[in-house]
Design a protein around this motif. Structure first.
Motif, PDB file in Angstrom:
ATOM      1  N   SER A 488       7.210  -4.217 -15.977  1.00 30.61           N
ATOM      2  CA  SER A 488       6.025  -5.072 -15.901  1.00 30.61           C
ATOM      3  C   SER A 488       5.898  -5.710 -14.667  1.00 30.61           C
ATOM      4  N   LYS A 489       6.851  -5.874 -13.832  1.00 26.76           N
ATOM      5  CA  LYS A 489       6.972  -6.525 -12.491  1.00 26.76           C
ATOM      6  C   LYS A 489       6.019  -5.843 -11.446  1.00 26.76           C
ATOM      7  N   SER A 490       5.539  -4.558 -11.908  1.00 28.58           N
ATOM      8  CA  SER A 490       4.419  -3.965 -10.821  1.00 28.58           C
ATOM      9  C   SER A 490       3.066  -3.828 -11.666  1.00 28.58           C
ATOM     10  N   ASN A 491       2.152  -3.914 -10.909  1.00 27.22           N
ATOM     11  CA  ASN A 491       0.747  -3.606 -11.091  1.00 27.22           C
ATOM     12  C   ASN A 491       0.293  -2.316 -11.554  1.00 27.22           C
ATOM     13  N   LEU A 492       1.315  -1.394 -11.003  1.00 21.90           N
ATOM     14  CA  LEU A 492       0.910   0.187 -10.942  1.00 21.90           C
ATOM     15  C   LEU A 492       1.562   0.553 -12.387  1.00 21.90           C
ATOM     16  N   ASN A 493       1.020   1.478 -12.893  1.00 19.31           N
ATOM     17  CA  ASN A 493       1.652   2.084 -14.190  1.00 19.31           C
ATOM     18  C   ASN A 493       2.477   3.318 -13.875  1.00 19.31           C
ATOM     19  N   HIS A 494       3.136   3.837 -14.767  1.00 19.70           N
ATOM     20  CA  HIS A 494       4.413   4.892 -14.471  1.00 19.70           C
ATOM     21  C   HIS A 494       3.568   6.173 -14.079  1.00 19.70           C
ATOM     22  N   GLY A 495       2.413   6.471 -14.296  1.00 22.43           N
ATOM     23  CA  GLY A 495       1.793   7.769 -13.771  1.00 22.43           C
ATOM     24  C   GLY A 495       1.578   7.689 -12.466  1.00 22.43           C
ATOM     25  N   LEU A 496       1.236   6.493 -11.996  1.00 19.91           N
ATOM     26  CA  LEU A 496       0.905   6.441 -10.516  1.00 19.91           C
ATOM     27  C   LEU A 496       2.091   6.577 -10.056  1.00 19.91           C
ATOM     28  N   TYR A 497       3.374   5.823 -10.327  1.00 18.42           N
ATOM     29  CA  TYR A 497       4.666   6.030  -9.674  1.00 18.42           C
ATOM     30  C   TYR A 497       5.164   7.410  -9.413  1.00 18.42           C
ATOM     31  N   ALA A 498       4.756   8.289 -10.765  1.00 23.21           N
ATOM     32  CA  ALA A 498       4.994   9.748 -10.832  1.00 23.21           C
ATOM     33  C   ALA A 498       4.320  10.335  -9.230  1.00 23.21           C
ATOM     34  N   VAL A 499       3.061  10.006  -9.306  1.00 28.39           N
ATOM     35  CA  VAL A 499       2.368  10.631  -8.069  1.00 28.39           C
ATOM     36  C   VAL A 499       3.143  10.215  -6.867  1.00 28.39           C
ATOM     37  N   LEU A 500       3.343   8.894  -6.641  1.00 34.76           N
ATOM     38  CA  LEU A 500       3.923   8.521  -5.472  1.00 34.76           C
ATOM     39  C   LEU A 500       5.285   9.246  -5.193  1.00 34.76           C
TER      40      LEU A 500
END
Length: 763
Positions: A488-500
């Motif tokens: 929750s420390k980031s505004n990005l959800n887990h799916g976006l982290y997977a893309v990155l």
């Protein structure tokens, strides 16, 4: 390729034209490379215009109509390339999704009945049959179809001509073998094979017709040269990426950034037109599949993910995590390349023993993969189905985010949703939004480690296998894991982290930036990701470049392709071309005895021979121009000397001559390149390399600086510019090169502590 010069000061007492050169020793290094899975002899392509009398006559005879035909045929062939590649790409995805889908449906139905042993048997045996089929047809029918094919196509576009890489049987085996290998649950992709498939289709269309099949239309004869085939193959490689990822712009940029060694604006237009045709055709088939007429194919397989379409909001607090993803991607990408390079060398030692060893290796990798894919989900704990999900839970059948596997009703196995699935569906699950609570830390970590090592072990088997999709799924898994750690420390959800994460590992492994950025944007169908993906790719590539080269460059080097880089090594400026040119040099007279020509052709392996004139035909050394005598254009045409396609060409051993004909003389002037590229022997090797690469030469004549010597010192070929060849002639350069390497990368001192520079460079 005869190249003509005049000379007045050659030894007049020579009775034939086979001369001993001034420089020694002879070049006995055989030029071979691993093409697909077999060691084959290789040659260089010649992009230079061969300006002999026949060419000039043919060029002068072309009217406006023939020029229009030539231009029209270029665009028509590009249209056909785009159309055929898109059809092949769609059929590949259709076949893979249905074959793999049936396999997973049958296995899942058995597990619903608690017949776990029979389910594993069906799963592993079906995988084994598919993997062995792909391996056997590759090993026995078309060994050149093994691997992704991108290193072979990239080497070809650099000027390396390898046998059978674009033949019809290679094309068929590449398509069928890729479908079988990907369907067998091996962690291999179909994007690389699609690039090779597109290049094969382009090369076959651009062969200029076929006498064997009666396709000798005059319009097609314009493309019987390396220059036009090179452009068509470039368009084919762009179409392959466009068909694999539904990324038309990404395909063009991929061909520009990674594949092509020569580029111009006209080629940009034609490649863009080719990929546009691919995009339009695939869009029509995607609409067809949306109506449910593609069986288990669903909405198009890997043709378009289109999994992330919500509005993205992020601020500066998210930047450190994104930068960390880039650094991790660079480190993991360089480690991936290092390990894959070592594994491929071991596999090459195994594969060179016999075909049986190749088949056994594929058998072992298939069994090992099936055991992992079926066994690892048992380590994961079952989780209750979320109450707010819009998707059926648990998933019964082939695809979905909530695989039931061995879990009771109303529960799902998160690891099985990733690992007991097709690569395409695993990527969709990792990229999906609104699933932050779906996966456990242990499941994502196990999946990442498994994919990382399986992608390395699976690539080297003798079967069509790509690297794009395995790298994407591996990067997406650790990206998702980083997103779970940040929470929750980031505004990005887990799916976006997977893309990155997928972008960072692609950048760290393949070292591309612009093309990968556009491909990922076209995959995810969201332009808002652009700034983050740019940052991740730049950071990962920068970090990885400090350790080793890109994966395709390492594979080309391991295979032995003499690839000419865009830059010259610093030590090349310390050498002149006279320091590396070697002999013996074979020369022909302008008026030559047939028996001498036959003898030289039968006893040499190269194809370039300087043609010189002696007194009384010449009084001073000058470049050969026009000559009198019989007009050769009456007896021959330029088409008689055009380059053959992928079929077997004529060999000197197949030509039967009588003793009387062997004693005759032939005038070589009309068939000789009267204006070859030449360099003086004192030119720096770096400058000669730039000329050789930029013009696309096959031979480069070296002439003396001072008169009074032979008009030709030697001939430079692609092999003469290779570091191994140069350092073998001048071993003292090795230590100086190692010193510069240590100065540039101080960390190498600790890494190779106690290792001499000579050993490092030699081995």
């Amino acid at each position: 390729m005869p190249v003509t010069m005049h000379a007045s000061e050659l030894n007049a007492d020579q009775e034939d034209s086979v001369f001993v050169p001034l420089l020694s020793p002879p070049n006995s290094t055989s030029q071979v490379a691993i093409v697909g899975s077999n060691v084959c002899p290789i040659e260089s392509l010649d992009y230079e215009i061969f300006e002999n009398e026949l060419f000039k006559q043919d060029w002068r005879s072309r009217g406006k109509m023939q020029i229009f035909q030539y231009t029209l045929m270029k665009w028509l062939l590009c249209f056909l390339i785009g159309l055929i590649v898109s059809l092949v790409g769609f059929c590949n995805n259709l076949a893979v999704e249905n074959i793999a889908g049936i396999k997973f449906v049958v296995t899942s139905n058995m597990m619903l009945e608690s017949r776990y042993g029979m389910a594993f048997l069906v799963f592993s045996v079906s995988n084994l049959i598919l993997a062995l089929f792909a391996s056997m047809i590759t090993a026995f029918i078309a060994p050149a179809a093994a691997g992704s094919g991108i290193p072979e196509v990239k080497a070809y576009l650099n000027g390396v001509d390898a046998p059978d890489i674009f033949s019809l049987r290679t094309l068929v085996v590449k398509i069928v073998g890729s479908i079988s290998a990907v369907s067998s649950s091996l962690l291999v992709g179909k994007a690389g094979p699609m690039v090779h498939t597109g290049a094969c289709i382009a090369s076959l269309l651009g062969q200029g017709g076929s006498k064997k099949f009666g396709l000798t239309w005059n319009w097609l004869r314009f493309f019987k040269n390396d220059r036009d085939r090179r452009d068509l193959v470039t368009c084919g490689s762009a179409a392959g990426i466009a068909a694999a990822f539904h990324a038309p712009v990404g395909g063009v940029l991929f061909a520009l950034e990674e594949m092509a060694s020569w580029w111009r604006s006209a080629l940009l237009w034609r490649s863009f037109f080719t990929t546009a045709v691919v995009a339009i055709v695939l869009r029509a088939f995607i609409d067809l599949c949306y109506s449910g007429k593609c069986g288990l194919f669903g909405t198009g397989g890997l043709i378009m993910y289109d999994v992330y379409s919500e509005t993205i909001s992020y601020d500066l607090m998210d930047v450190p995590a994104v930068l960390a993803l880039g650094v991790i991607g660079g480190l993991l990408g360089s480690l991936h390349n290092f390990l894959l390079d070592k594994v491929l060398k071991i596999y090459n030692l195994i594969n060179e023993k016999s075909v049986a060893y190749k088949i056994c290796l594929a058998w072992l990798i298939s069994i090992f993969t099936s055991c992992l894919l079926f066994g690892l989900p048992w380590l994961a704990k079952c989780q209750p189905c979320p109450a707010d999900t819009s998707e059926a839970c648990p998933t019964i059948g082939r695809s979905g985010n909530y695989k039931k596997f061995q879990c009771p009703a109303d529960q799902f196995n998160d690891l099985a949703s990733l690992i007991f699935n097709t690569n395409d569906d695993a990527i969709r699950n990792l990229f999906s939004k609104g699933t932050n609570d779906e996966f456990q830390y242990s499941s994502v970590l196990i999946f990442f480690v498994t994919c990382f090592f399986l992608s390395i072990l699976s690539y080297g088997i003798v079967a069509p296998a790509g690297l794009f999709v395995p790298v994407i799924v591996t990067g997406a898994s650790y990206g998702r894991f980083v997103g779970m750690l940040v929470g929750s420390k980031s505004n990005l959800n887990h799916g976006l982290y997977a893309v990155l994460g997928a972008a960072s590992l692609l950048g760290g492994s393949m070292r591309m930036t612009v093309s990968l950025c556009v491909i990922i944007l076209e995959l995810t169908n969201n332009l808002l990701l652009l700034p983050l993906i740019m940052v991740v790719l730049l950071v990962s590539k920068t970090v990885a470049d400090g350790f080793n080269g890109s994966i395709y460059d390492l594979i080309m080097k391991a295979k032995g392709f003499p690839y000419l880089e865009t830059h010259a090594e610093p030590y090349m400026r310390q050498l002149s071309v006279g320091d590396v040119v070697r002999g013996p040099l074979q020369l022909f007279h302008g008026i030559e005895k047939v028996g001498n020509i036959v003898h030289v052709l039968r006893t040499t392996r190269h194809n370039g021979f300087p043609v010189i004139d002696e007194p009384p035909l010449s009084e001073s050394p000058i470049l050969f121009g026009d000559t009198g005598g019989i007009d050769a254009s009456i007896q021959f045409s330029a088409g008689d000397f055009a380059k053959r396609g992928s079929g077997n060409g004529d060999k000197i051993e197949d030509i039967v001559l009588t003793e009387e004909e062997m004693e005759m003389f032939i005038d070589l002037h009309p068939f000789t390149n009267a204006s070859p590229y030449t360099v003086v022997e004192t030119m720096s090797l770096a400058k000669a390399l730039m000329l050789f690469r930029e013009v696309g030469l096959r031979h480069l004549l070296v002439i003396p600086k001072l008169s009074g010597r032979s008009p030709v010192v030697g001939i430079l070929t692609r092999h003469d510019f290779m570091a191994e060849n140069i350092l073998s002639l001048h071993p003292l350069l090795v230590r100086s090169r190692w010193k510069r390497l240590r100065f540039r990368f101080p960390s190498l001192r600790k890494l190779f502590w106690g290792t001499s520079g000579y050993y490092l460079m030699k081995h």
